[in-house]
Motif scaffolding. Structure first.
Motif, mmCIF file in Angstrom:
data_model
loop_
_atom_site.group_PDB
_atom_site.id
_atom_site.type_symbol
_atom_site.label_atom_id
_atom_site.label_comp_id
_atom_site.label_asym_id
_atom_site.label_seq_id
_atom_site.Cartn_x
_atom_site.Cartn_y
_atom_site.Cartn_z
ATOM 1 N N ILE A 179 0.837 -1.209 0.000
ATOM 2 C CA ILE A 179 0.000 0.000 0.000
ATOM 3 C C ILE A 179 0.866 1.251 0.000
ATOM 4 O O ILE A 179 0.572 2.231 -0.695
ATOM 5 C CB ILE A 179 -0.954 -0.031 1.214
ATOM 6 N N LEU A 190 0.030 -3.192 -10.471
ATOM 7 C CA LEU A 190 0.072 -3.981 -9.242
ATOM 8 C C LEU A 190 0.799 -5.311 -9.411
ATOM 9 O O LEU A 190 1.129 -5.954 -8.416
ATOM 10 C CB LEU A 190 -1.351 -4.248 -8.730
ATOM 11 N N THR A 485 -5.024 -9.524 1.531
ATOM 12 C CA THR A 485 -4.506 -8.495 0.626
ATOM 13 C C THR A 485 -5.639 -7.804 -0.116
ATOM 14 O O THR A 485 -5.679 -6.566 -0.194
ATOM 15 C CB THR A 485 -3.520 -9.109 -0.385
ATOM 16 N N VAL A 489 -6.610 -3.870 0.582
ATOM 17 C CA VAL A 489 -6.436 -2.910 -0.513
ATOM 18 C C VAL A 489 -7.770 -2.251 -0.858
ATOM 19 O O VAL A 489 -7.843 -1.029 -1.059
ATOM 20 C CB VAL A 489 -5.813 -3.592 -1.747
#
Length: 530
Positions: A179, A190, A485, A489
């Motif tokens: 992040i 990403l 995750t 996110v």
């Protein structure tokens, strides 16, 4: 005297040639009788088991050269999995292939895959995987059979059962790092961040607390170089695998240099980890989530107790790195890529996360118990792994005369005989897109298809983590890592969209990089906003 000597020599030569010819004829007769006996034995075996021949694939050229050339053409276009879908569409769900003179069976029938991986597990081995993969992976859990493989699993299993709380803490730390790496404008690829995250968590699995010691960063800082070399080496392994017994043809300088670079990195990591390891492992108590946690277990330390061979330790570590970094990293990047392109799915997921833990940077981070409550998140991950299984293509080699339950005869419902030495390939990517199993929209991303137990009986038709005795040991860890995750996110960046520069591409039609896993060749470019 000279004439007598010449006559005697010629006579002996004639005797030798005559004897050699007779011996050769005897060997040929013996081999022919063996072939006839084997053929008769196989005929009787097939008759007694009701076996019928499967359909043959649609190759037109001798030795299947047209399909081989087509496979490499699709590979250059970064669409090789589409080639597999095309072959299945032409040839059926179970068929015989003859490539470069070798007969093999390909299947995407769940019953056959269950037989290969579970019911008749002892009838199959990894075959050519060990020599094909050994330049990179050596001898480790993914290249071993028999007792050596069992021993590797016993070494690795405690890492996932003993260190659950510590592993989750490491996941949270690495997600925070991801992040923090998002640029201020929120537009980011990403994919490398996901691979870096899973690389760091896997290194922790291998080396424990030593990843935080002095000088570790000097090794970890080389991860980019390692990743490039690892990706190149895996591309070679994938192409070597498609060549079957001719895998050795692909062994050029680029491949060797990539393998050496990977070996140098892991050797350095092992050395630093061993130098930094404590004298004894510590007990960890006081788990805030109320779990029972046993004494910590560090994989590399367990290996050192078994062997002092640097190569053995390196091989095992590379095998685990392959599984931990690549498979989970691929799942994460496909998840974010799909969420950005399916705003209806993202909205439902965002609502669920908001209800359970709240949205925004200041909201409490999800706990393991929170993640268990996120039912829709579970459906999203299931659907991602259906469309993009981490290991999309796999194979086994038959060890003894056996059968596959279905695929033979005109209707494909009779058993199929498989001979010793023949390969059996199975494409999970294609099986997961079968419309007779998942519906007419099988190629679409729709997590709701899993809701309400509609697919509760799919069984071996869904295989994201392999099955049978070789079921993935890290399945629970991988699912936890992906779930946390994604939840975190989305919590911090509720708005995830496709950047304006991106061209819309249908699911499955994007360019893909197929090594031992499948990732997007176009990266995972998204726009993240809080």
């Amino acid at each position: 005297m000279d004439g007598l000597r010449i006559w005697t020599t010629n006579n002996r030569l004639q005797q030798f040639c005559g004897g050699f010819l007779a011996l050769t004829l005897l060997v040929l007769v013996w081999l022919q009788s063996r072939r006839q006996a084997r053929a008769e034995s196989e005929r009787l075996f097939a008759l007694s088991h009701g076996c019928l021949p499967p359909a043959r694939w649609g190759a037109k050229y001798p030795l299947g050269l047209d399909y081989l050339f087509k496979a490499f053409k699709y590979s250059r276009q970064q669409q090789v999995l589409q080639f597999f879908l095309d072959v299945v569409a032409e040839s059926g769900t179970t068929f015989e292939q003859n490539l470069l003179g070798s007969r093999a069976i390909d299947t995407i029938d769940p019953a056959n895959i269950e037989a290969i991986l579970s019911t008749n597990f002892q009838d199959y081995g990894l075959g050519l995987r060990a020599p094909t993969f050994s330049p990179l992976l050596g001898q480790g859990i993914f290249t071993q059979d028999g007792d050596a493989w069992k021993h590797s699993r016993q070494l690795l299993r405690p890492q996932f059962s003993s260190n659950r709380s510590r592993n989750f803490d490491q996941i949270k730390k690495c997600v925070d790092d991801l992040i923090s790496a998002v640029p201020a404008n929120g537009v980011v690829d990403l994919q490398p961040l996901c691979f870096r995250l899973t690389f760091d968590t896997t290194m922790f699995l291998l080396f424990g607390d030593s990843v935080s010691t002095n000088d570790w960063g000097q090794v970890a800082g080389q991860e980019s170089e390692f990743s490039k070399a690892f990706n190149v080496a895996q591309e070679y392994l994938a192409d070597r695998g498609r060549l079957g017994p001719f895998y050795w043809i692909l062994n050029d300088r680029s491949f060797k240099e990539a393998c050496k670079a990977c070996h140098r990195f892991v050797d350095a990591a092992v050395k630093k980890a061993l130098e930094a390891r404590p004298g004894k492992t510590k007990s960890h108590t006081g788990n805030p989530e109320g779990e029972d946690v046993k004494s910590s277990y560090v994989f590399v330390e367990a290996l050192v107790q078994q062997t002092e061979s640097p190569k053995v330790i390196r091989d095992q570590c590379l095998n685990v790195l392959l599984a931990g970094r690549d498979t989970t990293g691929c799942c994460l990047q496909w998840t974010f890529r799909l969420l950005a392109r399916h705003q209806n799915v993202l909205q439902k997921l965002r609502d669920e996360i908001s209800k359970i833990v709240g949205l925004g940077v200041g909201a409490p981070k999800p706990t393991r118990n929170d993640l268990k409550k996120m039912a829709y998140l579970d459906l999203v991950i299931k659907e991602v792994l259906r469309l993009y299984p981490s290991v999309p293509v796999n194979s086994r080699e038959c060890r003894s005369l056996t059968t596959l339950p279905v695929g033979g005869g005109p209707d494909g419902k009779s058993p199929v005989m498989v001979r010793p030495g023949e390969g059996v390939g199975y494409c999970v990517y294609a099986m997961h897109r079968r419309k007779d199993i998942y519906g007419e929209d099988a190629e679409q991303f729709r997590p709701e298809r899993w809701d309400g137990g509609a697919l509760k009986n799919v069984g071996w038709g869904y295989l994201p983590f392999n099955g049978g005795p070789r079921l993935c040991l890290g399945q629970d860890f991988a699912l936890l890592e992906v779930a946390y995750t994604v939840a975190r996110v989305v919590q911090v960046f509720p708005q995830i969209s496709v950047p304006p520069s991106e061209v819309p591409v249908a699911v499955g039609k994007e360019k893909q990089t197929l090594t031992l896993v499948v990732s997007s060749a176009e990266g995972c470019w998204v726009s993240l906003k809080s």
